[in-house]
Scaffold this active site. Structure first.
Site, PDB file in Angstrom:
ATOM      1  N   PRO A  24      41.045  -0.807 -15.621  1.00 31.02           N
ATOM      2  CG  PRO A  24      41.815  -0.346 -13.479  1.00 31.02           C
ATOM      3  CD  PRO A  24      42.258  -0.381 -14.913  1.00 31.02           C
ATOM      4  CG  ASP A  47      34.469  -7.250 -23.147  1.00 29.65           C
ATOM      5  OD1 ASP A  47      33.777  -7.673 -24.079  1.00 29.65           O
ATOM      6  OD2 ASP A  47      35.590  -7.698 -22.856  1.00 29.65           O
ATOM      7  CE  LYS A  69      32.027 -13.419 -24.072  1.00 31.65           C
ATOM      8  NZ  LYS A  69      33.261 -14.185 -24.298  1.00 31.65           N
ATOM      9  CG  ASP A 102      46.704  -6.814 -20.859  1.00 25.46           C
ATOM     10  OD1 ASP A 102      47.500  -5.903 -21.155  1.00 25.46           O
ATOM     11  OD2 ASP A 102      46.715  -7.926 -21.423  1.00 25.46           O
ATOM     12  CB  THR A 130      45.681  -6.677 -15.510  1.00 26.83           C
ATOM     13  OG1 THR A 130      44.689  -7.671 -15.217  1.00 26.83           O
ATOM     14  CG2 THR A 130      46.833  -6.814 -14.528  1.00 26.83           C
ATOM     15  CB  ALA A 131      41.443  -5.705 -12.245  1.00 26.50           C
ATOM     16  CG  MET A 183      35.873 -12.944 -13.741  1.00 24.12           C
ATOM     17  SD  MET A 183      36.243 -13.616 -15.379  1.00 24.12           S
ATOM     18  CE  MET A 183      37.944 -14.187 -15.161  1.00 24.12           C
ATOM     19  N   GLY A 212      37.103  -1.395  -8.637  1.00 27.08           N
ATOM     20  CA  GLY A 212      38.325  -0.695  -8.271  1.00 27.08           C
ATOM     21  C   GLY A 212      38.697   0.405  -9.242  1.00 27.08           C
TER      22      GLY A 212
END
Length: 265
Positions: A24, A47, A69, A102, A130-131, A183, A212
């Site tokens: 993150p 990204d 994106k 991830d 992952t967040a 999102m 975060g």
């Protein structure tokens, strides 16, 4: 083939692609495997959610290609990203596809891996935090707790092109289930209304975690019914994680103040 990540068995070879989870944002959360692959990168396709601190770890001489994106603003469409990976691999480069979080959790890593394999390009997959798990841990929210929540569901809050958010709302109506929306800021009104309509109590504890694990993270705590007002009041923008469930209130206010995080009622 998708290669093993054991460095003694499967070195990172020219013409291969590594899908690397950057986590993150805090570079301390990178895995040793991720760091090893990053240090060998000759081309990095990255990204929007990859933090500057992690970008600073890349080799100075590597080629950097941004394909970030935003909602309704895809600088390079997914098909173009897939082609870029193949093109750079066929140039004989060690290619790192660097993703926030991830690669296989809302990261389209599965699509990219399949495309590469279909084009006879070997793929390494390097998991990242992952967040949902990392960001909540940093702010004192356990995703599960024996007395509070026995399950946790990760959900994308992206609206479909029709403007609908087609989710099994009735299944998400479980007070002992933690919900984490990725999102979802732009669809927050729909999320809150649908959950309340399905039976979730409006006063269910909820939190917004923006950026975060990073130095400028924000954490806003409140209730499910208040989320949209909190977003407006604190000017919360993506990337923001939405956490809904009683686990948000697991720790008391004194503990949270010691962590130095912002809360709101």
């Amino acid at each position: 083939m998708i290669n093993s990540l054991n460095p003694d068995k499967q070195p990172f070879l020219a013409g291969e692609v590594a899908l690397v989870g950057a986590g993150p944002g805090d570079p301390d959360l990178l895995t040793l495997q991720a760091y090893r692959f990053i240090q060998q990168a000759e081309v990095v396709i990255y990204d929007r959610l990859v933090s500057e601190a992690i970008m600073a770890l890349l080799p100075r001489q590597c080629e950097k290609v941004y394909v970030g994106k935003k909602q309704a603003d895809h600088r390079v469409p997914q098909e173009g990203i897939n082609d870029l990976l193949v093109q750079h691999a066929r140039r004989g480069k060690k290619v790192v596809r660097l993703k926030g979080g991830d690669p296989f959790v809302f990261g389209r890593g599965g699509e990219e891996a399949l495309y590469l394999l279909e084009h006879q390009v070997a793929v390494h997959v390097v998991p990242g935090l992952t967040a949902a798990s990392a960001c909540t841990s940093y702010v004192g929210i356990p995703l599960t707790h024996r007395q509070v929540a026995q399950s946790c569901t990760f959900i994308t809050g992206h609206l479909q092109q029709s403007g609908e958010l087609d989710l099994p709302w009735q299944i998400l109506n479980d007070a002992k289930q933690t919900l984490v929306f990725y999102m979802g800021v732009k669809s927050l009104d729909i999320i809150a209304d649908k959950l309340i309509d399905a039976g979730r109590v409006p006063s269910t504890p909820a939190a917004l975690i923006r950026k975060g694990t990073q130095a400028d993270q924000q954490v806003i705590r409140g209730q499910l019914s208040q989320l949209s007002k909190l977003v407006a009041a604190h000017n919360i923008k993506p990337p923001t994680l939405i956490v809904i469930g009683d686990v948000v209130d697991t720790f008391n206010e004194d503990y949270l103040k010691n962590l130095g995080y912002l809360s709101a009622s």
